[in-house]
Write a protein that holds these residues in place. Structure first.
Motif, PDB file in Angstrom:
ATOM      1  N   PHE A  67      -6.316  -1.645   0.211  1.00 14.50           N
ATOM      2  CA  PHE A  67      -4.926  -2.007   0.504  1.00 14.50           C
ATOM      3  C   PHE A  67      -4.522  -1.564   1.911  1.00 14.50           C
ATOM      4  N   VAL A  68      -4.991  -0.396   2.335  1.00 13.09           N
ATOM      5  CA  VAL A  68      -4.681   0.090   3.680  1.00 13.09           C
ATOM      6  C   VAL A  68      -5.330  -0.804   4.724  1.00 13.09           C
ATOM      7  N   ARG A  69      -6.592  -1.153   4.517  1.00 13.69           N
ATOM      8  CA  ARG A  69      -7.301  -2.002   5.475  1.00 13.69           C
ATOM      9  C   ARG A  69      -6.664  -3.376   5.608  1.00 13.69           C
ATOM     10  N   LYS A  70      -6.099  -3.870   4.523  1.00 16.48           N
ATOM     11  CA  LYS A  70      -5.469  -5.190   4.550  1.00 16.48           C
ATOM     12  C   LYS A  70      -4.026  -5.133   5.060  1.00 16.48           C
ATOM     13  N   GLY A  71      -3.551  -3.956   5.412  1.00 12.75           N
ATOM     14  CA  GLY A  71      -2.227  -3.818   5.994  1.00 12.75           C
ATOM     15  C   GLY A  71      -1.085  -3.838   5.006  1.00 12.75           C
ATOM     16  N   MET A  72      -1.378  -3.713   3.708  1.00  9.23           N
ATOM     17  CA  MET A  72      -0.309  -3.709   2.707  1.00  9.23           C
ATOM     18  C   MET A  72       0.393  -2.357   2.626  1.00  9.23           C
ATOM     19  N   VAL A  73      -0.287  -1.320   3.106  1.00  8.68           N
ATOM     20  CA  VAL A  73       0.248   0.032   3.057  1.00  8.68           C
ATOM     21  C   VAL A  73       0.091   0.683   4.421  1.00  8.68           C
ATOM     22  N   LYS A  74       1.146   1.345   4.882  1.00 12.65           N
ATOM     23  CA  LYS A  74       1.091   2.133   6.107  1.00 12.65           C
ATOM     24  C   LYS A  74       1.201   3.604   5.716  1.00 12.65           C
ATOM     25  N   LEU A  75       0.084   4.306   5.830  1.00  6.88           N
ATOM     26  CA  LEU A  75       0.040   5.693   5.370  1.00  6.88           C
ATOM     27  C   LEU A  75       1.021   6.580   6.122  1.00  6.88           C
ATOM     28  N   SER A  76       1.300   6.256   7.380  1.00  6.32           N
ATOM     29  CA  SER A  76       2.221   7.071   8.172  1.00  6.32           C
ATOM     30  C   SER A  76       3.617   7.096   7.564  1.00  6.32           C
ATOM     31  N   GLN A  77       3.959   6.065   6.796  1.00  5.49           N
ATOM     32  CA  GLN A  77       5.270   5.987   6.173  1.00  5.49           C
ATOM     33  C   GLN A  77       5.289   6.597   4.769  1.00  5.49           C
ATOM     34  N   MET A  78       4.128   7.052   4.321  1.00  5.56           N
ATOM     35  CA  MET A  78       4.025   7.560   2.949  1.00  5.56           C
ATOM     36  C   MET A  78       3.663   9.040   2.871  1.00  5.56           C
TER      37      MET A  78
END
Length: 259
Positions: A67-78
């Protein structure tokens, strides 16, 4: 703790983990398959729960990575939500050893069934993002911390609880909520695993075998979340909510118990 590992047992547990990883990546509830399988293999209940956390880390990690690689999640915001979920799970893992969970066991089947009903009937459950009820900070200290505690304390349906929180409180569309839920679920799994490992409850060989299977299943499932969205998520969430409710009720009242 020692059990006899045959090639047939290894193969069975591996494929159970593949299926569980697939289900977990989309809707949660893979523990309905893996925990009974581990107990059937000869592990006592506490060791089965602990080993299940190890193999679940594989599924939640690889789903999260996709999901991170596909851009669905931005870890910096989580970052805050991840930290809160971790702390909540750690506290819950300790608390379960000190607090009577019988009331939660009684209420949980109906709470999970309510989640299934929400996903089935609520107009908020769609592919579109909607109005945000809580700020990211408030979400972290309430939903992430609370569901994290629940996962460490009890566990069944954690992915569904996280997804529900992201839909109803963060205003996310269903696929986006599922992706973010998996990130927090990985955090809670790691926290619980650490405390179970400290207690010497983890059967590492079986857990690692199943972790490999979880990785495969989770990768396939996470691809379908992106390509199929609510068409596959909603019916599977509803189905798994019903299955988890039946499983928990059957365990309480000793009806055709699975384990």
């Amino acid at each position: 703790m020692a059990i006899e590992l045959s090639y047939q047992l290894i193969a069975l547990l591996f494929f159970v983990a593949v299926l569980a990883g697939f289900i977990d990546a989309i809707a949660g509830g893979g523990g309905l398959l893996t925990i009974p399988a581990l107990m059937w293999a000869g592990l006592p209940p506490t060791a089965a729960l602990a080993t299940n956390k190890l193999q679940a880390c594989g599924g939640s990690f690889f789903a999260s990575l996709y999901f991170v690689r596909k851009g669905m999640v931005k870890l910096s915001q989580m970052k805050l939500a991840i930290a809160c979920a971790f702390v909540g799970s750690a506290i819950g893992t300790v608390a379960v050893q000190l607090i009577d969970s019988s009331v939660l066991e009684l209420l949980l089947p109906f709470l999970i069934l309510a989640i299934g009903g929400y996903f089935l009937f609520s107009k908020k459950v769609s592919e579109e993002d909607r109005h945000q009820v809580l700020t990211p900070t408030a979400f972290g200290f309430t939903a992430a911390l609370g569901v994290g505690f629940y996962d460490g304390f009890f566990g069944p349906g954690t992915g569904s609880f996280f997804a529900l929180a992201f839909v109803s409180l963060a205003g996310y569309g269903l696929a986006k909520a599922t992706a973010h839920a998996k990130i927090l679920n990985f955090s809670t799994n790691i926290a619980s695993l650490i405390f179970f490992a400290i207690g010497g409850k983890v059967f590492w060989l079986l857990g690692l075998i199943m972790l490999a299977g979880q990785a495969i299943g989770a990768t396939i499932g996470s691809r379908l979340v992106i390509t199929k969205g609510s068409k596959i998520i909603k019916p599977l969430v509803v189905t798994m909510s019903i299955a988890m409710s039946i499983k928990l009720l059957s365990a309480q009242y000793d009806w055709f118990a699975f384990v």
